[in-house]
Design an enzyme around this catalytic site. Structure first.
Site, PDB file in Angstrom:
ATOM      1  CG  ASP A  16      16.311 -14.847 -31.226  1.00 45.75           C
ATOM      2  OD1 ASP A  16      17.135 -14.170 -31.865  1.00 45.75           O
ATOM      3  OD2 ASP A  16      15.364 -14.351 -30.590  1.00 45.75           O
ATOM      4  CD  GLU A  42      16.001 -14.684 -24.594  1.00 42.86           C
ATOM      5  OE1 GLU A  42      15.317 -15.175 -25.518  1.00 42.86           O
ATOM      6  OE2 GLU A  42      16.178 -13.463 -24.484  1.00 42.86           O
TER       7      GLU A  42
END
Length: 141
Positions: free
Chosen positions: A67, A51
């Site tokens: 995010d 990520e």
């Protein structure tokens, strides 16, 4: 009569960090043991790598939201930012982009304990599922 104004600018800075794998391992191990959860440390190490490459300050902006942090937690559902949010983790998104990742871990654990589990993160699903996650814990003790 002259009036003088003094403008003081305060710069608020967050201290962000790019962790290495073993630093993250030790923090996760301590927090996961503290919460007595079934999740293995390797799952979250793999998630954080895919990520954010262990970068606690990373923000990815999209058309409908962003995010945040080392686990790339979505602001429209999990944290409070500038956009309207469900804020299920009851946390400001800005708290997810500093070097204290304990609150990131708590939020990630809340997400992972939901119905989707680790599948809530597409990167985990595509890059970590079915791999040898124990190898990520090797050499860190």
């Amino acid at each position: 009569m002259k009036t003088h104004f003094l403008i003081v600018l305060f710069v608020i800075s967050t201290s962000a960090k790019i962790f290495n794998r073993c630093e993250l391992y030790h923090i996760l191990k301590q927090d996961l043991v503290h919460h007595k959860l079934k999740y293995g440390v390797g799952k979250f190490i793999c998630l954080a790598w895919h990520e954010s490459h262990y970068d606690s300050s990373l923000i990815r902006k999209y058309k409908n939201g962003s995010d945040y942090g080392i686990f790339q937690i979505y602001n429209r559902i999990w944290c409070k930012g500038r956009l309207e949010s469900e804020n299920r983790c009851n946390i400001s998104c800005n708290n997810l982009i500093d070097d204290d990742i304990r609150d990131d871990i708590e939020c990630a654990l809340m997400i992972a304990s939901g119905m989707e589990g680790m599948r809530a993160w597409l990167e985990w699903w595509h890059s970590c599922r079915g791999t040898d996650l124990m190898r990520l814990e090797t050499g860190c003790d």
